[in-house]
Write an enzyme that holds these catalytic residues in place. Structure first.
Site, mmCIF file in Angstrom:
data_model
loop_
_atom_site.group_PDB
_atom_site.id
_atom_site.type_symbol
_atom_site.label_atom_id
_atom_site.label_comp_id
_atom_site.label_asym_id
_atom_site.label_seq_id
_atom_site.Cartn_x
_atom_site.Cartn_y
_atom_site.Cartn_z
ATOM 1 N N PHE A 142 9.738 15.686 11.785
ATOM 2 C CA PHE A 142 9.671 14.646 10.745
ATOM 3 C C PHE A 142 8.237 14.590 10.241
ATOM 4 O O PHE A 142 7.322 14.220 10.970
ATOM 5 C CB PHE A 142 10.106 13.260 11.239
ATOM 6 C CG PHE A 142 10.194 12.296 10.073
ATOM 7 C CD1 PHE A 142 11.355 12.195 9.332
ATOM 8 C CD2 PHE A 142 9.090 11.562 9.671
ATOM 9 C CE1 PHE A 142 11.420 11.355 8.216
ATOM 10 C CE2 PHE A 142 9.149 10.721 8.563
ATOM 11 C CZ PHE A 142 10.314 10.613 7.834
ATOM 12 N N ASP A 227 0.307 17.234 13.178
ATOM 13 C CA ASP A 227 0.640 15.998 12.470
ATOM 14 C C ASP A 227 0.548 14.859 13.476
ATOM 15 O O ASP A 227 1.478 14.613 14.251
ATOM 16 C CB ASP A 227 2.046 16.112 11.867
ATOM 17 C CG ASP A 227 2.442 14.836 11.117
ATOM 18 O OD1 ASP A 227 1.765 13.807 11.305
ATOM 19 O OD2 ASP A 227 3.430 14.881 10.374
ATOM 20 N N LYS A 256 -0.762 6.065 8.777
ATOM 21 C CA LYS A 256 -0.266 4.871 9.469
ATOM 22 C C LYS A 256 -1.387 3.961 9.993
ATOM 23 O O LYS A 256 -1.935 3.182 9.242
ATOM 24 C CB LYS A 256 0.671 5.276 10.600
ATOM 25 C CG LYS A 256 1.948 5.976 10.087
ATOM 26 C CD LYS A 256 2.925 6.204 11.210
ATOM 27 C CE LYS A 256 4.111 7.057 10.809
ATOM 28 N NZ LYS A 256 5.207 6.315 10.218
HETATM 29 C C1 PLP Z 1 4.807 12.448 12.258
HETATM 30 C C2 PLP Z 1 4.919 11.839 10.893
HETATM 31 N N1 PLP Z 1 4.415 12.493 9.838
HETATM 32 C C3 PLP Z 1 4.487 11.982 8.605
HETATM 33 C C4 PLP Z 1 5.093 10.772 8.352
HETATM 34 C C5 PLP Z 1 5.186 10.247 6.947
HETATM 35 O O1 PLP Z 1 4.324 9.176 6.727
HETATM 36 P P1 PLP Z 1 4.573 8.218 5.465
HETATM 37 O O2 PLP Z 1 5.842 7.481 5.697
HETATM 38 O O3 PLP Z 1 3.352 7.322 5.430
HETATM 39 O O4 PLP Z 1 4.647 9.105 4.262
HETATM 40 C C6 PLP Z 1 5.634 10.061 9.431
HETATM 41 C C7 PLP Z 1 6.318 8.768 9.208
HETATM 42 O O5 PLP Z 1 7.076 8.267 9.999
HETATM 43 C C8 PLP Z 1 5.547 10.605 10.731
HETATM 44 O O6 PLP Z 1 6.058 9.974 11.798
#
Ligand code: PLP
Length: 404
Positions: A142, A227, A256
């Site tokens: 994700f 990530d 976040k």
């Molecule tokens: C590991 C990871 N990467 C990227 C994102 C995407 O972030 P955003 O919702 O701020 O676009 C999330 C969101 O849950 C995430 O958990």
């Protein structure tokens, strides 16, 4: 006077796109680990806005920084310099050991920016023929919701009927080092991976996996992009989850909690030449690096360190995990986690995790189900031992019920 709860929910349902299915609770206030609904009921927040509120709700020091900056200067665009960006760069680089920083807004934008940057690096530095760069990603990943990202998702809900998608991504199983080795070609520019797969249900790879990943990436001149948008900034009991494995990514993605939940702030951090390939006009964002975002992020980073939240996540996370492991209930298949990134996986026969989340809500805990049978537990990092113990009592009383 506030409207009845059902009015809020009905109005959302009538006017909003139905791309979420929230629990039936309407929140109007937050402080520390707690949130309150419009009827004044208090809940322990065990989601923390998907780990964006690591520092606790409405942290007073972050709020003060935001209010102060909001009264001075909020947005200049990057057409001009502002007096916050350089400080933000210095502070985040010092904290993380990065050499270059690219500020963006949402997490997905940071991921997209990293993909663009590593492709450019691949063509201009590694020598991959133009248009042929490959990026390896993991099944059940994700990384966000943009078109580029959902194109390499393996979740049908995330990708079905959104295509056509961009080519250039190879999907391998998470935690499988042989699969990574087999997938690397001379055209591979990067391996994009979460240190712990969050949305997939807090999936922790086998011990030693990331050390081998690091070696393979280095050996093949492949950029390792971690990530850490969910795992980063203390969530797992270290500043970055990579520290559990004693490795350093080439590119680290943060979002976040970089703003403590006040404002969308994300960043691409790079230890390599990757961000150096971007020249004026080749990438940007109107809001990326704005003074309000920088002031908020600086305060969010400061309180995380100064108030010992990362250490607290390690200590309370261990207490929470031990407590979850000691619960004896036929409904539980497994509990797992690192720091305060925890999950309870129910037996499929135990019924949908959402029902358990509804019972938890009635007991004063807000938690989120994921993938039908998993309940994620991720409270703000300011949680106390007493609050952990209280949460464990509520969880224990909930999971003994069987909703099958
Ligand atoms: C590991 C990871 N990467 C990227 C994102 C995407 O972030 P955003 O919702 O701020 O676009 C999330 C969101 O849950 C995430 O958990």
């Amino acid at each position: 006077m506030s409207a009845p709860v059902n009015d809020f929910i009905a109005t959302e349902a009538r006017l909003g796109a139905h791309n979420y299915k929230p629990l039936d609770v309407v929140l109007s206030r937050g402080e520390g680990v707690f949130v309150w609904d419009t009827n004044g009921n208090r809940y322990l927040d065990c989601l923390s806005a998907y780990s964006a509120v690591n520092q606790g709700h409405c942290h007073p020091k972050i709020m003060a920084a935001m209010v102060e900056q909001a009264g001075k200067l909020t947005l200049t665009s990057r057409a001009f310099h502002n007096d916050q960006l350089a400080h933000f760069y210095e502070e985040i680089a010092a904290l993380t050991g990065s050499h270059k920083v690219l500020p963006m807004n949402s997490g997905a934008e940071a991921v997209e920016s990293a993909i663009k940057s590593v492709r450019k690096w691949g063509y201009e530095v590694k020598g991959v023929p133009n248009g042929q760069a490959e990026i390896i990603v993991c099944a059940e990943n994700f990384h966000g919701r943009t078109l580029g990202i959902v194109g390499f998702s393996t979740d049908p809900a995330a990708r079905d009927h959104f295509g056509p998608f961009a080519p250039g991504f190879t999907i391998i199983p998470f935690g499988d080092i042989r699969a990574l080795e087999a997938a690397i070609t001379p055209r591979t520019v990067a391996f994009l991976v979460e240190p712990i797969q969050g949305e997939a249900g807090v999936i922790i790879p086998p011990a030693g996996y990331f050390a081998e990943v690091r070696q393979l990436c280095t050996a093949h001149n492949v950029m390792l992009i971690l990530d850490e948008i969910q795992t980063g900034l203390g969530r797992t009991g270290k500043l970055l989850a990579e520290q559990h494995d004693g490795i350093e990514a080439d590119v680290t993605l943060l979002g976040k909690a970089l703003s403590g939940g006040f404002y969308p702030v994300s960043a691409v951090l790079s230890n390599s030449d990757v961000l150096g390939t971007l020249k004026p006009g080749q990438h940007g964002s109107t809001f990326g690096g704005n003074p309000l975002a920088c002031a908020v992020a600086r305060a969010a980073l400061r309180v995380l360190v100064e108030e010992g939240m990362i250490e607290n996540a390690a200590v309370q996370g261990a207490r929470f995990l031990e407590g979850l492991r000691s619960i004896r209930a036929n409904t539980i298949r497994e509990v797992r986690g690192r720091g305060l990134m925890l999950a309870i996986e129910l037996h499929p026969e135990a019924g949908a995790a959402r029902r358990y989340c509804e019972v938890l809500q009635a007991r004063g805990i807000l938690a989120k189900d994921t993938h039908d049978h998993t309940i994620r537990i991720a409270p703000p990092l300011v949680i106390t031992p007493e609050q952990v113990d209280w949460a464990l009592e509520q969880i224990a009383a909930t999971v003994v019920q069987d909703f099958s």
